[in-house]
Design a protein around this motif. Structure first.
Motif, PDB file in Angstrom:
ATOM      1  N   UNK A   1      15.894   7.271 -26.811  1.00 14.91           N
ATOM      2  CA  UNK A   1      15.754   6.166 -27.697  1.00 14.91           C
ATOM      3  C   UNK A   1      14.899   4.902 -27.292  1.00 14.91           C
ATOM      4  N   UNK A   2      13.868   4.566 -28.321  1.00 13.84           N
ATOM      5  CA  UNK A   2      13.368   3.335 -28.192  1.00 13.84           C
ATOM      6  C   UNK A   2      13.537   2.555 -29.460  1.00 13.84           C
ATOM      7  N   UNK A   3      14.037   1.324 -29.422  1.00 15.95           N
ATOM      8  CA  UNK A   3      14.141   0.526 -30.584  1.00 15.95           C
ATOM      9  C   UNK A   3      13.344  -0.613 -30.503  1.00 15.95           C
ATOM     10  N   UNK A   4      12.461  -0.630 -31.734  1.00 18.46           N
ATOM     11  CA  UNK A   4      11.772  -1.840 -31.763  1.00 18.46           C
ATOM     12  C   UNK A   4      11.360  -2.147 -33.227  1.00 18.46           C
ATOM     13  N   UNK A   5       9.994  -2.552 -33.800  1.00 17.82           N
ATOM     14  CA  UNK A   5       9.635  -2.787 -34.883  1.00 17.82           C
ATOM     15  C   UNK A   5       8.376  -2.961 -35.122  1.00 17.82           C
ATOM     16  N   UNK A   6       8.108  -3.000 -36.599  1.00 14.08           N
ATOM     17  CA  UNK A   6       6.348  -3.054 -36.870  1.00 14.08           C
ATOM     18  C   UNK A   6       5.834  -4.166 -36.273  1.00 14.08           C
ATOM     19  N   UNK A   7       6.544  -5.454 -35.982  1.00 16.46           N
ATOM     20  CA  UNK A   7       5.988  -6.563 -35.762  1.00 16.46           C
ATOM     21  C   UNK A   7       6.936  -7.802 -36.140  1.00 16.46           C
ATOM     22  N   UNK A   8       6.500  -8.960 -35.380  1.00 16.86           N
ATOM     23  CA  UNK A   8       7.207 -10.237 -35.571  1.00 16.86           C
ATOM     24  C   UNK A   8       7.212 -10.962 -34.305  1.00 16.86           C
ATOM     25  N   UNK A   9       7.759 -12.159 -34.058  1.00 18.04           N
ATOM     26  CA  UNK A   9       7.733 -13.033 -32.981  1.00 18.04           C
ATOM     27  C   UNK A   9       9.417 -13.099 -32.541  1.00 18.04           C
ATOM     28  N   UNK A  10       9.715 -14.158 -32.070  1.00 14.83           N
ATOM     29  CA  UNK A  10      10.982 -14.409 -31.389  1.00 14.83           C
ATOM     30  C   UNK A  10      12.135 -13.790 -32.198  1.00 14.83           C
ATOM     31  N   UNK A  11      12.164 -14.073 -33.326  1.00 12.99           N
ATOM     32  CA  UNK A  11      13.418 -13.516 -34.039  1.00 12.99           C
ATOM     33  C   UNK A  11      13.488 -11.996 -34.266  1.00 12.99           C
ATOM     34  N   UNK A  12      12.609 -11.303 -34.488  1.00 13.57           N
ATOM     35  CA  UNK A  12      12.629  -9.818 -34.458  1.00 13.57           C
ATOM     36  C   UNK A  12      12.600  -9.210 -33.086  1.00 13.57           C
TER      37      UNK A  12
ATOM     38  N   UNK B   1      -5.552  -4.862 -37.164  1.00 11.91           N
ATOM     39  CA  UNK B   1      -5.047  -5.897 -37.570  1.00 11.91           C
ATOM     40  C   UNK B   1      -5.293  -7.093 -36.760  1.00 11.91           C
ATOM     41  N   UNK B   2      -5.544  -8.301 -37.158  1.00 11.32           N
ATOM     42  CA  UNK B   2      -5.697  -9.447 -36.405  1.00 11.32           C
ATOM     43  C   UNK B   2      -4.582 -10.253 -36.377  1.00 11.32           C
ATOM     44  N   UNK B   3      -3.313 -10.166 -36.817  1.00  9.69           N
ATOM     45  CA  UNK B   3      -2.051 -10.839 -36.676  1.00  9.69           C
ATOM     46  C   UNK B   3      -0.915 -10.035 -37.433  1.00  9.69           C
ATOM     47  N   UNK B   4       0.241 -10.304 -37.128  1.00  4.39           N
ATOM     48  CA  UNK B   4       1.519  -9.868 -37.949  1.00  4.39           C
ATOM     49  C   UNK B   4       1.512 -10.901 -38.831  1.00  4.39           C
ATOM     50  N   UNK B   5       1.838 -10.596 -40.290  1.00  2.00           N
ATOM     51  CA  UNK B   5       1.971 -11.310 -41.258  1.00  2.00           C
ATOM     52  C   UNK B   5       3.428 -11.269 -41.866  1.00  2.00           C
ATOM     53  N   UNK B   6       4.132 -12.362 -41.320  1.00  2.00           N
ATOM     54  CA  UNK B   6       5.787 -12.229 -41.319  1.00  2.00           C
ATOM     55  C   UNK B   6       6.201 -12.807 -42.393  1.00  2.00           C
ATOM     56  N   UNK B   7       7.504 -12.284 -42.949  1.00  2.00           N
ATOM     57  CA  UNK B   7       8.442 -12.983 -43.794  1.00  2.00           C
ATOM     58  C   UNK B   7       9.658 -13.257 -42.895  1.00  2.00           C
TER      59      UNK B   7
ATOM     60  N   UNK C   1      19.339 -15.681 -39.134  1.00  2.00           N
ATOM     61  CA  UNK C   1      17.825 -15.510 -39.245  1.00  2.00           C
ATOM     62  C   UNK C   1      17.515 -14.428 -39.236  1.00  2.00           C
ATOM     63  N   UNK C   2      16.278 -13.647 -40.110  1.00  2.00           N
ATOM     64  CA  UNK C   2      15.992 -12.562 -39.874  1.00  2.00           C
ATOM     65  C   UNK C   2      14.348 -12.486 -40.113  1.00  2.00           C
ATOM     66  N   UNK C   3      13.525 -11.490 -39.809  1.00  2.00           N
ATOM     67  CA  UNK C   3      12.218 -11.391 -39.805  1.00  2.00           C
ATOM     68  C   UNK C   3      11.921 -10.152 -39.896  1.00  2.00           C
ATOM     69  N   UNK C   4      10.968  -9.843 -40.620  1.00  2.00           N
ATOM     70  CA  UNK C   4      10.007  -8.540 -40.516  1.00  2.00           C
ATOM     71  C   UNK C   4       8.431  -8.658 -40.811  1.00  2.00           C
ATOM     72  N   UNK C   5       7.789  -8.012 -40.201  1.00  2.00           N
ATOM     73  CA  UNK C   5       6.455  -8.150 -40.320  1.00  2.00           C
ATOM     74  C   UNK C   5       5.587  -7.022 -40.242  1.00  2.00           C
ATOM     75  N   UNK C   6       5.015  -6.349 -41.050  1.00  2.00           N
ATOM     76  CA  UNK C   6       4.135  -5.086 -41.217  1.00  2.00           C
ATOM     77  C   UNK C   6       3.089  -5.131 -40.228  1.00  2.00           C
TER      78      UNK C   6
END
Length: 367
Positions: free
Chosen positions: A289-300, A28-34, A47-52
């Protein structure tokens, strides 16, 4: 307090270091965030964010998130965002499945509830267990020289924990990990992450050939049963990531003894509510435990940091600073990173100050 209006933004976040490469040629070249803003009648905004990570990593894709948020958001208008369990049940009632679509909305409600209470989110998640969480950096798929050079650069920048991507040709990956391990100081923490790219046969080949290297094996195969078959012969710790999709799956992993640790992805689980629930049960069951996400910037990243620092320190593996991966900014007062450690920003809720002018025009708005 009631939800007065909801806005959703589409923000592409290119990677600082170019394409992110995984096994089987996936990149992938970038996170594509909502990014979602939920505004209450009190005037507060959450504020909320998710980015596959592309369309290949999780059961989520960017276009699906952009299409799904407008389907759910109208049903939330007029409801109290502080009723987090009620909001979750409502979203599940009006929109079956697709937890990744609900993640940003759930996160925004948590941010809004904590801001209304005047406390940082970490307080509502169980309390701060330490000031900083240790971070790791990723050595993506590449040539031997590229991976060794990247690992050396990461170490030179002060990080002491590496996640080395494997899951491709087994013999090539044996060389990759051997080269990286030889290029970094003794005592460097190494995770070998196959991202479910191998069959049990291939995973056992790799594990047998690398017995002399100190590392943690991460998600070698796709199913819990396949990973369990590898674990039976393994003399190293194992962490599962892609297999953790629900509370039920986590409990099955525990029943089988299929892992020592879990990586919890906020958007994969459907938001902060379910991540916190699974995290707390998993801690009580003895998992690391590790808590993270699939991607995102400052919010996530801020949400990840609050969840990480409310995880008991003795059960916490590490965290990751996704906002440092990307070339765009979405907020001020980002989670602070000092050397190989990350904290949480000061202030109520997520603690960050989102600048809507950095997000562009909303692709959806209702109120």
């Amino acid at each position: 307090m009631q939800i007065k209006s909801i806005k959703a933004y589409h923000v592409v976040q290119p990677f600082v270091d170019g394409p992110y490469r995984m096994s089987k040629g996936r990149q992938a070249d970038a996170f594509d965030a909502v990014i979602v803003a939920i505004i209450a009648d009190s005037g507060l905004t959450g504020w909320g964010e998710m980015a596959p990570l592309g369309n290949f990593y999780s059961a989520a894709f960017p276009a699906g998130a952009r299409a799904g948020v407008p389907e759910i958001a109208p049903h939330l208008i007029g409801h109290d965002p502080r009723g987090l369990a009620s909001i979750g049940r409502l979203m599940d009632t009006v929109f079956k499945g697709h937890p990744y679509i609900k993640s940003a909305l759930d996160m925004a409600c948590w941010d809004l509830a904590a801001r209304a209470a005047g406390v940082p989110l970490v307080t509502m998640l169980g309390g701060r267990e330490s000031d900083m969480a240790e971070t790791y950096r990723v050595v993506t798929h590449g040539t031997l020289d590229q991976m060794a050079a990247l690992a050396k650069r990461i170490i030179a920048e002060g990080c002491r924990r590496l996640q080395v991507k494997v899951g491709g040709n087994v013999h090539d990956d044996i060389e990759r990990v051997t080269t990286v391990a030889s290029a970094v100081p003794k005592g460097t923490v190494i995770f070998c992450d196959a991202n479910a790219g191998w069959t049990p046969y291939q995973a056992r080949q790799f594990a047998d050939a690398t017995r002399g290297i100190d590392y943690t094996f991460e998600q070698p195969c796709t199913t819990i049963e396949e990973n369990m078959s590898v674990r039976r012969m393994l003399d190293k710790p194992m962490v599962l990531d892609e297999s953790v999709t629900s509370l039920e799956e986590m409990l099955e992993i525990h029943r089988l003894g299929a892992a020592d640790g879990l990586t919890l992805k906020i958007s994969r689980l459907g938001g902060v509510t379910r991540t916190r629930q699974i995290r707390d049960v998993a801690v009580d069951l003895g998992f690391m435990i590790t808590v993270e996400d699939t991607g995102g910037a400052e919010i996530d990243t801020a949400a990840m940091a609050h969840l990480s620092l409310s995880t008991p320190q003795e059960r916490r593996l590490h965290a990751i600073a996704f906002h440092e991966w990307v070339t765009v900014r979405t907020a001020f007062n980002a989670p602070p990173v000092t050397g190989s450690h990350m904290g949480i920003p000061d202030g109520p809720g997520l603690g960050i100050d989102v600048d809507p002018s950095l997000l562009g025009k909303p692709f959806f708005e209702i109120g």
